[in-house]
Design an enzyme around this catalytic site. Structure first.
Site, short mmCIF file in Angstrom:
data_model
loop_
_atom_site.label_atom_id
_atom_site.label_comp_id
_atom_site.label_asym_id
_atom_site.label_seq_id
_atom_site.Cartn_x
_atom_site.Cartn_y
_atom_site.Cartn_z
N GLY A 186 29.27 3.36 -21.13
CA GLY A 186 30.32 2.45 -21.56
C GLY A 186 31.33 3.22 -22.39
N CYS A 187 31.87 2.59 -23.39
CA CYS A 187 32.88 3.22 -24.24
C CYS A 187 32.33 4.50 -24.87
CB CYS A 187 33.29 2.25 -25.34
SG CYS A 187 34.44 2.97 -26.53
N PHE A 188 33.05 5.60 -24.70
CA PHE A 188 32.54 6.87 -25.20
C PHE A 188 32.48 6.93 -26.72
CE2 PHE A 188 36.81 8.69 -23.49
CZ PHE A 188 37.55 8.14 -24.51
#
Length: 172
Positions: free
Chosen positions: A9-11
């Site tokens: 998902g979001c890094f």
């Protein structure tokens, strides 16, 4: 030194679990795969380039083995969600373990089987195990975002539902 690459998902949320551990020598947020060379965040966030948001980790396997990286990776994600992660939806946010060699591939496959057999989840584990594609470093403002923008990072992470999911499924 060796490298590992994970999409979760979001890094931004994938950096903190791995940082400041003995044997971890670097964590870089970036993009992997896709059809555009040297993509920008503005391009990737559209979901049309085919890139994943990833973290690339440089580590010393003699101090911090790959199996330990996998043990840290799985509890950061919902491995049954193929549409993204938590509030982050789209083709740039699925989960994946990208391997650099056969040893990593086999370890990743075995760890995924352990997660699938754990009984933690109702649905099937859909996290892919894929060869590592070309890695593109994200813009500097994304690197160590949680340190540069702690208030926004905490708010975004809190709203995402990630921590609630982790507590319910991984640490009950």
């Amino acid at each position: 030194m060796e490298q590992a690459m994970f999409a979760g998902g979001c890094f931004w949320c994938m950096v903190t679990p791995f940082e400041e551990l003995p044997g971890i020598h670097g964590i870089v947020s970036g993009y992997a795969g896709g059809t555009v060379e040297n993509p920008t965040y503005e391009q990737v966030k559209t979901g049309t380039t085919g890139h994943y948001e990833v973290v690339q980790i440089t580590y010393d396997p003699a101090v911090f083995p790959y199996s330990r990286l996998l043990e840290l990776f799985w509890p950061q994600i919902d491995p049954t969600d193929d549409g993204g992660q938590f509030q982050d939806r789209g083709t740039q946010y699925p989960t994946a373990v990208f391997y650099y060699n056969e040893e990593q591939r086999l370890a990743a496959l075995a760890s995924r089987e352990q997660v699938a057999a754990s009984g933690r989840f109702e649905g099937p584990v859909v996290t892919e195990i894929l060869p590592a594609p070309h890695f593109y470093r994200a813009e500097e403002y994304h690197q160590d975002y949680h340190k540069k923008n702690p208030k926004h990072y905490k708010e975004d992470r809190g709203q995402s539902g990630r921590d609630t999911f982790i507590a319910k499924h991984w640490y009950k």
